[in-house]
Design an enzyme around this catalytic site. Structure first.
Site, short mmCIF file in Angstrom:
data_model
loop_
_atom_site.label_atom_id
_atom_site.label_comp_id
_atom_site.label_asym_id
_atom_site.label_seq_id
_atom_site.Cartn_x
_atom_site.Cartn_y
_atom_site.Cartn_z
CG HIS A 67 1.04 0.93 -0.65
ND1 HIS A 67 2.38 1.17 -0.80
CD2 HIS A 67 0.54 0.81 -1.92
CE1 HIS A 67 2.69 1.23 -2.08
NE2 HIS A 67 1.60 1.02 -2.78
CD GLU A 70 -1.65 -2.39 -3.63
OE1 GLU A 70 -1.07 -2.39 -4.74
OE2 GLU A 70 -2.02 -1.35 -3.07
CG HIS A 71 3.72 -3.41 -3.21
ND1 HIS A 71 4.63 -3.09 -4.17
CD2 HIS A 71 2.89 -2.33 -3.12
CE1 HIS A 71 4.39 -1.89 -4.65
NE2 HIS A 71 3.35 -1.40 -4.02
CD GLU A 147 4.24 2.70 -5.08
OE1 GLU A 147 3.08 3.12 -4.96
OE2 GLU A 147 4.55 1.49 -4.98
#
Length: 444
Positions: A67, A70-71, A147
């Protein structure tokens, strides 16, 4: 639930409408699979690149790296400045984003169809041309940590579900949250991100899905031009994941949090995923979840616990069929005031046992069958949804043919199949029962 009008309209359509889209698939010489879904009703195209790597493929101790990367994929590349891809998409009237699961990482752009070449040019550039810096790592790691703070740490229900998932999967990566454990997120560094990127981001580990107002031969030519020139990565190997050992005992957990205003109980079972060439059991589990907990007014649990016994405020059941490995079937019950979690758990168990003994109500079965048929038909109106069906299916072990066959498989399920699925799935040894409650509440 669907309105009666919606169902009446759906009943007028043949099942074949759900499979009308023209789908073409092929492989480039470097091993990249390409799927083209033609839909000429609007001059719009969706490009999606799906990588066959997700959180369940991470190395131990590096949770959250899929993840996190992905950023980072929106940062500088050989030919693009940081943020330029998204800015260009927006300037051309489109939208873009990305998402990570346990089984895949996907990136997409939705634009006018005459902008497809520009999207391929930019997307292919970041497949192997990402240029990360120390500053990128520090900035984006803080974003991901925030997040997690907002979505997980601030929510007792999210923390509860995270603990429950970890208790269910004793040896498989599905027990690790996609966003990562906080203590491991804080230690992710540039070397971790670059190593993960170089190992997994390659054309022979990716699937390109293009859906919308396009022609297969045009997509093929563009795909060869932009993706086909990249060499395959010989380090990409078939996925090797740890396997779950036999589950020999049911597990129970209580999660207490002072922020809990409404206690509730859940139970989750290990369940078979949709298997390529053999999707019937998964289809039966879709029906089982809908029959048991799809609607409070008409479902088995809703009628019994909410409306007849008046012991519950809310009931539901769910099945996560799309998964590369064994997945989950779950139940949720929120008790009424002054009703204990133990009481609603016992009522839930008794209601399910009675359902298995008595069998499926045929009227409810036919209604749900029509609803599923309608939903499959109307899903074809969403070009991005179509692309998602193929991308998620192919990265989770299905074939193009499996995705196309799914509406018919759903329609072939019988009441006997549903009861057989229930008898198979409700195995206490493969379950975790969890109670979420406040700090001061008694366990009864």
């Amino acid at each position: 639930m669907f309105s009666r009008f919606f169902l009446a309209v759906a009943a007028c359509f043949p099942l074949q409408v759900a499979a009308e889209a023209s789908v073409t698939d092929f492989f480039l010489e470097n091993g990249m699979q390409v799927v083209v879904v033609e839909d000429h009703r609007a001059p719009v195209v969706v490009q999606m690149v799906w990588y066959k790597v997700g959180a369940a493929d991470e190395m131990p101790g590096k949770s959250g790296i899929a993840h996190f990367l992905e950023h980072l994929m929106f940062k500088k590349t050989k030919n693009l400045a940081s943020g330029e891809l998204s800015d260009t998409v927006a300037a051309n009237g489109g939208s873009d984003n990305a998402f990570t699961s346990h089984d895949y990482t996907a990136y997409y752009q939705r634009v006018a169809s005459d902008r497809l070449e520009l999207m391929m040019q930019m997307e292919s550039d970041r497949m192997t041309g990402l240029e990360l810096s120390i500053d990128d790592i520090a900035t984006e790691r803080d974003v991901v940590i925030e997040e997690r703070n907002q979505r997980t740490e601030s929510s007792p229900g999210s923390l509860f579900n995270e603990q429950k998932q970890a208790a269910l999967y004793m040896n498989h990566g599905y027990g690790v949250p996609v966003i990562g454990w906080m203590h491991e997120l804080q230690d992710l560094n540039l070397e971790d991100a670059v190593a993960f990127y170089k190992l997994h981001y390659a054309p022979n580990n990716a699937i390109l899905v293009v859906a919308g107002d396009v022609l297969p031969e045009e997509v093929k030519a563009l795909a060869k031009q932009y993706y086909g020139v990249m060499p395959a990565n010989p380090e990409v190997k078939p996925r090797r994941r740890s396997k779950e050992p036999p589950h020999l005992s049911p597990r129970r957990m209580i999660y207490r949090d002072e922020r809990v205003a409404q206690p509730y109980m859940t139970r989750v079972y290990l369940a078979p995923e949709r298997k390529s060439g053999s999707q019937k059991t998964a289809a039966a589990l879709v029906y089982l979840a809908e029959i048991l907990g799809g609607s409070g007014a008409t479902s088995v649990l809703g009628k019994a616990l909410q409306f007849e016994a008046k012991k519950a405020l809310y009931t539901s059941a769910y099945y996560g069929g799309m998964s590369l490995d064994k997945t989950t079937f779950g139940l949720v019950v929120v008790p009424s005031a002054e009703v204990s979690l133990q009481e609603v758990e016992d009522l839930m168990d008794a209601t399910i046992a009675e359902f298995i003994q008595q069998g499926v109500n045929l009227e409810a079965f036919e209604r749900i069958k029509l609803q599923l048929r309608a939903s499959e038909i109307y899903a074809k109106d969403n070009v991005q949804g179509i692309a998602n069906q193929y991308g998620s299916g192919l990265t989770q072990g299905l074939s193009v043919q499996d995705v196309q066959a799914w509406p018919e498989v759903l329609q072939e399920v019988t009441p006997a199949d549903i009861i057989a699925a229930a008898e198979m799935i409700f195995d206490d040894k493969s379950s975790v029962t969890g109670w979420l409650m406040g700090v001061q509440e008694d366990v009864k």
